[in-house]
Design an enzyme around this catalytic site. Structure first.
Site, PDB file in Angstrom:
ATOM      1  CB  SER A  13      -0.909   0.020   1.233  1.00 18.01           C
ATOM      2  OG  SER A  13      -1.539   1.280   1.357  1.00 18.01           O
ATOM      3  CG  HIS A  38      -4.149  -1.443  -1.630  1.00 22.61           C
ATOM      4  ND1 HIS A  38      -5.252  -2.172  -2.029  1.00 22.61           N
ATOM      5  CD2 HIS A  38      -4.594  -0.620  -0.643  1.00 22.61           C
ATOM      6  CE1 HIS A  38      -6.307  -1.815  -1.319  1.00 22.61           C
ATOM      7  NE2 HIS A  38      -5.941  -0.863  -0.479  1.00 22.61           N
ATOM      8  CG  ASP A  40      -5.239   2.474   1.059  1.00 23.39           C
ATOM      9  OD1 ASP A  40      -6.212   1.719   0.908  1.00 23.39           O
ATOM     10  OD2 ASP A  40      -4.160   2.091   1.569  1.00 23.39           O
ATOM     11  CG  MET A  42      -8.234   7.408   2.590  1.00 19.97           C
ATOM     12  SD  MET A  42      -7.343   7.369   4.168  1.00 19.97           S
ATOM     13  CE  MET A  42      -6.553   5.760   4.062  1.00 19.97           C
ATOM     14  CG  HIS A  71      -9.645   0.569  -0.597  1.00 21.00           C
ATOM     15  ND1 HIS A  71      -9.094   0.322   0.647  1.00 21.00           N
ATOM     16  CD2 HIS A  71     -10.990   0.628  -0.405  1.00 21.00           C
ATOM     17  CE1 HIS A  71     -10.063   0.241   1.542  1.00 21.00           C
ATOM     18  NE2 HIS A  71     -11.219   0.431   0.915  1.00 21.00           N
ATOM     19  CG  MET A  73     -11.325   3.582   2.010  1.00 14.90           C
ATOM     20  SD  MET A  73      -9.961   3.425   3.190  1.00 14.90           S
ATOM     21  CE  MET A  73      -8.571   3.558   2.052  1.00 14.90           C
ATOM     22  CG  MET A 142     -11.853  -2.020   5.170  1.00 13.33           C
ATOM     23  SD  MET A 142     -10.265  -1.644   4.366  1.00 13.33           S
ATOM     24  CE  MET A 142      -9.464  -0.661   5.646  1.00 13.33           C
ATOM     25  CG  ASP A 180      -6.605  -2.348   3.200  1.00 10.45           C
ATOM     26  OD1 ASP A 180      -5.591  -2.018   3.842  1.00 10.45           O
ATOM     27  OD2 ASP A 180      -7.153  -1.612   2.362  1.00 10.45           O
TER      28      ASP A 180
END
Length: 228
Positions: A13, A38, A40, A42, A71, A73, A142, A180
């Site tokens: 990540s 990966h 992330d 957000m 991913h 979020m 998660m 994750d």
């Protein structure tokens, strides 16, 4: 995107990477044997943090041919699917908790040319995914509360991973189960024993005291011992 369900894939990540040298760190992870990267994303609304957007994905696409596992979020993820697909994402996961029209969003991801995933928070039960298992390529479980890196693995999530593996085996056996949060040499075995086959690891790789390659080696070594 290629993988074998007979092996465990590692997806470093970039949330834990040094963004001043992100391209070099991703290349180092790839050279050390990473399977996916990966990403992330957000938004400061769905989770209490703000990270990165499509421009980072586009920059990563220029430096690696590995699967970019994005991913989201974020709230209203359907508004950003096409932008991330255009930037070079291979797989896009949205949160069940943020997607009131999940079937439509998953179809949108597929129509954009990407693999489709659904992420679930620690409090969300496995049974919440029963109606959409046939539409997805990956479930992201998660194992921390999303929003920040460096948290500890929530052991109670192991039973949910096992439930999902059983559910998937009955319906669509080729769905990846990704975990994750809090993955390191000690916790990786818990996730794999429960049925996971994709491990997201941030701090254990990018912040390893001896460097990225050493972090990958330690994690691979722990998995090899588990799979013997």
């Amino acid at each position: 995107m290629t993988s074998s369900f007979n092996e465990v894939l590692i997806a470093p990540s970039i949330l834990a990477a040094d963004f001043a040298q992100l391209g070099a760190q991703v290349k180092a992870a790839e050279e050390a044997g990473a399977d996916w990267i990966h990403v992330d994303v957000m938004d400061g609304q769905f989770v209490p943090n703000i990270t990165m957007g499509p421009l980072v994905v586009r920059a990563l696409r220029d430096v690696t041919d590995l699967t970019l596992d994005v991913h989201l979020m974020i709230v209203q993820p359907e508004n950003y699917v096409q932008a991330f697909a255009d930037a070079g994402a291979d797989l896009i996961s949205v949160h069940l908790e943020a997607s009131p029209h999940l079937h439509r969003t998953l179809q949108q991801i597929r129509d954009a040319g990407c693999k489709a995933g659904v992420a679930i928070n620690p409090h969300t039960p496995a049974r919440a995914l029963q109606e959409i298992i046939t539409m997805i390529d990956l479930v992201n479980v998660m194992t921390v509360n999303p929003g920040f890196g460096g948290q500890s693995f929530i052991m109670d999530t192991k039973s949910k991973i096992a439930q999902l593996r059983a559910m998937i085996g009955d319906v669509k056996a080729d769905v990846h189960i990704e975990v994750d949060g809090g993955i390191n040499a000690e916790t990786a075995s818990h996730a794999v024993q429960a049925g996971a086959n994709v491990l997201v690891a941030g701090s254990a790789i990018f912040k390893h005291e001896s460097g990225i390659a050493a972090g990958m080696d330690v994690l691979r070594g722990a998995l090899a011992a588990e799979l013997e």
